[in-house]
Motif scaffolding. Structure first.
Motif, PDB file in Angstrom:
ATOM      1  N   GLN A   1      92.187  35.287  34.442  1.00 43.44           N
ATOM      2  CA  GLN A   1      93.050  35.773  33.369  1.00 43.44           C
ATOM      3  C   GLN A   1      92.224  36.354  32.223  1.00 43.44           C
TER       4      GLN A   1
ATOM      5  N   ASP B   1      90.618  15.574  41.861  1.00 47.56           N
ATOM      6  CA  ASP B   1      90.669  15.995  40.458  1.00 47.56           C
ATOM      7  C   ASP B   1      89.678  17.130  40.197  1.00 47.56           C
TER       8      ASP B   1
ATOM      9  N   GLN C   1      91.123  20.318  41.458  1.00 48.27           N
ATOM     10  CA  GLN C   1      92.171  20.824  40.570  1.00 48.27           C
ATOM     11  C   GLN C   1      91.579  21.464  39.317  1.00 48.27           C
ATOM     12  N   ILE C   2      90.563  20.800  38.731  1.00 44.11           N
ATOM     13  CA  ILE C   2      89.921  21.359  37.541  1.00 44.11           C
ATOM     14  C   ILE C   2      89.244  22.682  37.871  1.00 44.11           C
TER      15      ILE C   2
ATOM     16  N   ARG D   1      90.041  24.741  40.194  1.00 40.85           N
ATOM     17  CA  ARG D   1      91.076  25.752  40.430  1.00 40.85           C
ATOM     18  C   ARG D   1      91.601  26.294  39.096  1.00 40.85           C
ATOM     19  N   GLU D   2      91.818  25.401  38.147  1.00 34.29           N
ATOM     20  CA  GLU D   2      92.311  25.838  36.841  1.00 34.29           C
ATOM     21  C   GLU D   2      91.281  26.690  36.099  1.00 34.29           C
ATOM     22  N   ILE D   3      90.007  26.330  36.214  1.00 38.45           N
ATOM     23  CA  ILE D   3      88.952  27.115  35.580  1.00 38.45           C
ATOM     24  C   ILE D   3      88.866  28.502  36.208  1.00 38.45           C
ATOM     25  N   SER D   4      88.970  28.572  37.531  1.00 36.13           N
ATOM     26  CA  SER D   4      88.937  29.873  38.213  1.00 36.13           C
ATOM     27  C   SER D   4      90.113  30.739  37.783  1.00 36.13           C
ATOM     28  N   ARG D   5      91.283  30.126  37.644  1.00 36.27           N
ATOM     29  CA  ARG D   5      92.464  30.873  37.212  1.00 36.27           C
ATOM     30  C   ARG D   5      92.286  31.394  35.791  1.00 36.27           C
ATOM     31  N   ALA D   6      91.738  30.540  34.914  1.00 35.17           N
ATOM     32  CA  ALA D   6      91.528  30.935  33.524  1.00 35.17           C
ATOM     33  C   ALA D   6      90.512  32.072  33.423  1.00 35.17           C
ATOM     34  N   ARG D   7      89.466  32.008  34.239  1.00 29.70           N
ATOM     35  CA  ARG D   7      88.451  33.065  34.201  1.00 29.70           C
ATOM     36  C   ARG D   7      89.019  34.389  34.699  1.00 29.70           C
TER      37      ARG D   7
END
Length: 218
Positions: free
Chosen positions: A200, A186, A189-190, A192-198
């Motif tokens: 973007q 988990d 995954q979190i 990874r999502e934070i890295s993607r958001a940053r």
């Protein structure tokens, strides 16, 4: 001539702080507002405005909170000059006594300068209102990590150990707190999502700045 409306009790202290500023201190305050980066948070905006001559840190936060509330309350077609005149006149009422009558014109112009010409204050008021249109606004987060024993049925001693991460998230302007149990996957995954958001966000910031618009951060 009709008597101006009274000043609400919860606004008097903030306005009294503004009223006591000298001409030089008012000019310093306006200059600080013009240079401060807009945000969605009153406290962060206050940090960007500081220091202001004549106002302590806590006093500045009170003043900005009142000015942002005024700016938010102003409707798009509201005449800022008339609004400022009304506030200044109300401050000179005998039962309020925040400023003498001969200071009404000067204080009116001071409010017009703040509420009508300071774009960073306007952006902060609008951005804060936009941010809080969401049902919940993130306040803070804390992760507590612990080892939990795993028992096999019928045994008194643990046969394995398992890490458990408890993610606690609080909500702004609320006593609500949400707790989530996570494992290592988990966390990945979190992350990874934070890295993607940053990533973007960086692309969006480049676009905004290329369009010569103001980038607002909390």
């Amino acid at each position: 001539m009709l008597e101006p409306p009274p000043i609400p009790e919860d606004s008097r202290f903030a306005l009294s702080l503004l009223a006591r500023l000298s001409e030089d201190q008012r000019a310093d305050f306006v200059g600080r507002l013009a240079q401060a980066a807009p945000t969605t948070s009153t406290s962060h905006f206050a940090a960007n405005v500081m220091p202001v001559e004549g106002l302590q840190e806590e006093e500045l936060s009170v003043v900005l909170e009142e000015l942002l509330a005024m700016k938010t309350a102003l409707r798009p077609k509201t005449d800022v000059e008339e609004f400022a005149k009304s506030v200044a006149a109300s401050m000179s009422r005998a039962d309020v006594g925040l400023i003498p009558a001969d200071q009404v014109p000067g204080f009116t112009e001071f409010l017009i300068e703040i509420l009508g010409r300071q774009i960073n204050l306007s952006i902060t008021a609008a951005a804060g209102q936009l941010m809080f249109e969401s049902e919940r606004v993130f306040g803070s987060a804390k992760v507590l990590t612990d080892l939990r024993p795993v028992y096999e049925s019928g045994t008194g001693s643990p046969v394995a150990m398992m890490p458990v991460h408890l993610l606690k998230i609080s909500v702004v302007n609320s006593d609500q707190e949400y707790t989530f149990a996570l494992d290592g996957l988990d966390l990945v995954q979190i992350g990874r999502e934070i890295s993607r958001a940053r990533s973007q966000e960086k692309d969006l910031r480049d676009f905004v700045e290329s369009a010569r618009l103001v980038w607002v951060e909390r």
